[in-house]
Motif scaffolding. Structure first.
Motif, short mmCIF file in Angstrom:
data_model
loop_
_atom_site.label_atom_id
_atom_site.label_comp_id
_atom_site.label_asym_id
_atom_site.label_seq_id
_atom_site.Cartn_x
_atom_site.Cartn_y
_atom_site.Cartn_z
N GLY A 1 0.82 -1.19 0.00
CA GLY A 1 0.00 0.00 0.00
C GLY A 1 0.86 1.24 0.00
N VAL A 2 0.25 2.35 -0.35
CA VAL A 2 0.94 3.63 -0.27
C VAL A 2 0.56 4.26 1.06
N LEU A 3 1.54 4.62 1.85
CA LEU A 3 1.29 5.23 3.14
C LEU A 3 1.36 6.74 3.00
N PRO A 4 0.25 7.44 3.29
CA PRO A 4 0.22 8.88 3.10
C PRO A 4 1.31 9.62 3.88
N GLY A 5 1.67 9.17 5.07
CA GLY A 5 2.67 9.86 5.88
C GLY A 5 4.09 9.40 5.61
N GLY A 6 4.29 8.58 4.59
CA GLY A 6 5.61 8.05 4.31
C GLY A 6 6.57 9.14 3.85
N VAL A 7 7.83 9.00 4.23
CA VAL A 7 8.88 9.94 3.87
C VAL A 7 9.92 9.20 3.05
N LEU A 8 10.25 9.76 1.88
CA LEU A 8 11.29 9.18 1.03
C LEU A 8 12.62 9.87 1.30
N MET A 9 13.68 9.09 1.41
CA MET A 9 15.03 9.61 1.54
C MET A 9 15.93 8.83 0.59
N SER A 10 17.01 9.45 0.18
CA SER A 10 17.94 8.81 -0.74
C SER A 10 19.18 8.33 0.02
N GLY A 11 19.50 7.05 -0.14
CA GLY A 11 20.71 6.52 0.47
C GLY A 11 21.96 7.18 -0.08
N THR A 12 21.92 7.59 -1.35
CA THR A 12 23.09 8.24 -1.93
C THR A 12 23.36 9.60 -1.29
N GLN A 13 22.36 10.19 -0.68
CA GLN A 13 22.53 11.47 0.00
C GLN A 13 22.76 11.30 1.50
N THR A 14 22.89 10.04 1.94
CA THR A 14 23.09 9.77 3.37
C THR A 14 24.27 8.82 3.57
N ARG A 15 25.32 9.03 2.82
CA ARG A 15 26.49 8.16 2.88
C ARG A 15 27.34 8.40 4.13
N THR A 16 27.20 9.58 4.74
CA THR A 16 27.94 9.88 5.98
C THR A 16 26.94 10.13 7.10
N ARG A 17 27.43 10.04 8.31
CA ARG A 17 26.59 10.28 9.49
C ARG A 17 26.04 11.70 9.47
N ALA A 18 26.90 12.69 9.18
CA ALA A 18 26.45 14.08 9.14
C ALA A 18 25.36 14.28 8.09
N ALA A 19 25.55 13.70 6.90
CA ALA A 19 24.56 13.82 5.83
C ALA A 19 23.26 13.12 6.22
N TYR B 1 17.13 19.31 17.87
CA TYR B 1 17.72 18.06 17.40
C TYR B 1 19.22 18.24 17.23
N GLY B 2 20.00 17.52 18.02
CA GLY B 2 21.44 17.70 18.10
C GLY B 2 22.26 16.94 17.08
N ARG B 3 21.63 16.26 16.14
CA ARG B 3 22.34 15.54 15.08
C ARG B 3 23.35 14.53 15.62
N ASN B 4 22.89 13.77 16.61
CA ASN B 4 23.66 12.65 17.14
C ASN B 4 22.66 11.54 17.44
N TRP B 5 23.17 10.37 17.79
CA TRP B 5 22.30 9.20 17.94
C TRP B 5 21.29 9.36 19.08
N ASP B 6 21.72 9.90 20.23
CA ASP B 6 20.79 10.10 21.35
C ASP B 6 19.68 11.08 20.97
N ALA B 7 20.06 12.17 20.32
CA ALA B 7 19.06 13.16 19.91
C ALA B 7 18.11 12.57 18.88
N LEU B 8 18.63 11.71 17.99
CA LEU B 8 17.76 11.06 17.01
C LEU B 8 16.72 10.20 17.71
N ALA B 9 17.16 9.42 18.68
CA ALA B 9 16.21 8.58 19.43
C ALA B 9 15.12 9.43 20.09
N ASP B 10 15.53 10.52 20.72
CA ASP B 10 14.55 11.39 21.39
C ASP B 10 13.60 12.04 20.39
N ALA B 11 14.15 12.57 19.28
CA ALA B 11 13.33 13.25 18.30
C ALA B 11 12.35 12.29 17.61
#
Length: 168
Positions: free
Chosen positions: A45-63, A78-88
């Motif tokens: 199914g198509v999920l209306p709230g789905g978010v598309l991201m590109s793996g080619t644009q996420t090759r590094t942690r910062a990206a 959002y502090g752009r680290n793993w703990d902040a990601l979990a919280d956000a």
């Protein structure tokens, strides 16, 4: 002939299908049917709230953190680290279910040490286990590339997806 690999957790889907032309996030198993490794004939199914991201644009942690912040409209704190990601992400799940579809998924964190992919999957698994709503992550790529991604994942995780990351 090798032994079958363990089943991925319910929140993690590997999909060999290409993105939908209209930009929708077609997800195997989202219609309540079985999940699959897909291929061009995968249904879902198509999920209306789905978010598309590109793996080619996420090759590094910062990206990756920048892409997540933009795609999910994460808060300014959002502090752009793993703990902040979990919280956000936990806060985001309070607003409703979330599906993140990563196209070209074999490129996800490919320029980082292998353990970074394991940490990302650990964080996502812990958030999925503790969320008030459903988190689903779809890793989408050509089937041959997905096989390599699964091997990468198994090498760093030892099939323990969803355990909290270790401190340090």
């Amino acid at each position: 002939m090798g032994a079958a690999s363990p089943q991925a957790p319910a929140w993690l889907v590997y999909d060999g299908a290409q993105p939908e032309p209209d930009g929708g996030a077609a997800v195997p198993g989202s219609d309540g049917g079985p999940q699959s490794d897909g291929g061009p004939q995968s249904s879902g199914g198509v999920l209306p709230g789905g978010v598309l991201m590109s793996g080619t644009q996420t090759r590094t942690r910062a990206a990756l953190h920048e892409a997540l912040a933009g795609a999910l409209a994460l808060p300014g704190w959002y502090g752009r680290n793993w703990d902040a990601l979990a919280d956000a992400l936990a806060d985001r799940l309070d607003a409703g279910p979330l599906t993140v579809v990563v196209t070209d998924a074999a490129d996800l964190l490919a320029d980082e040490p292998p353990a970074q992919l394991g940490t990302l999957l650990d964080v996502l698994g812990a958030v999925a286990a503790g969320g008030h709503e459903t988190l689903r992550v779809v890793l989408r790529d050509h089937p041959d590339r997905l096989s390599a991604l699964r091997d990468r994942e198994a090498a760093v995780l030892g099939r323990r997806v969803g355990t909290p990351p270790s401190a340090g």
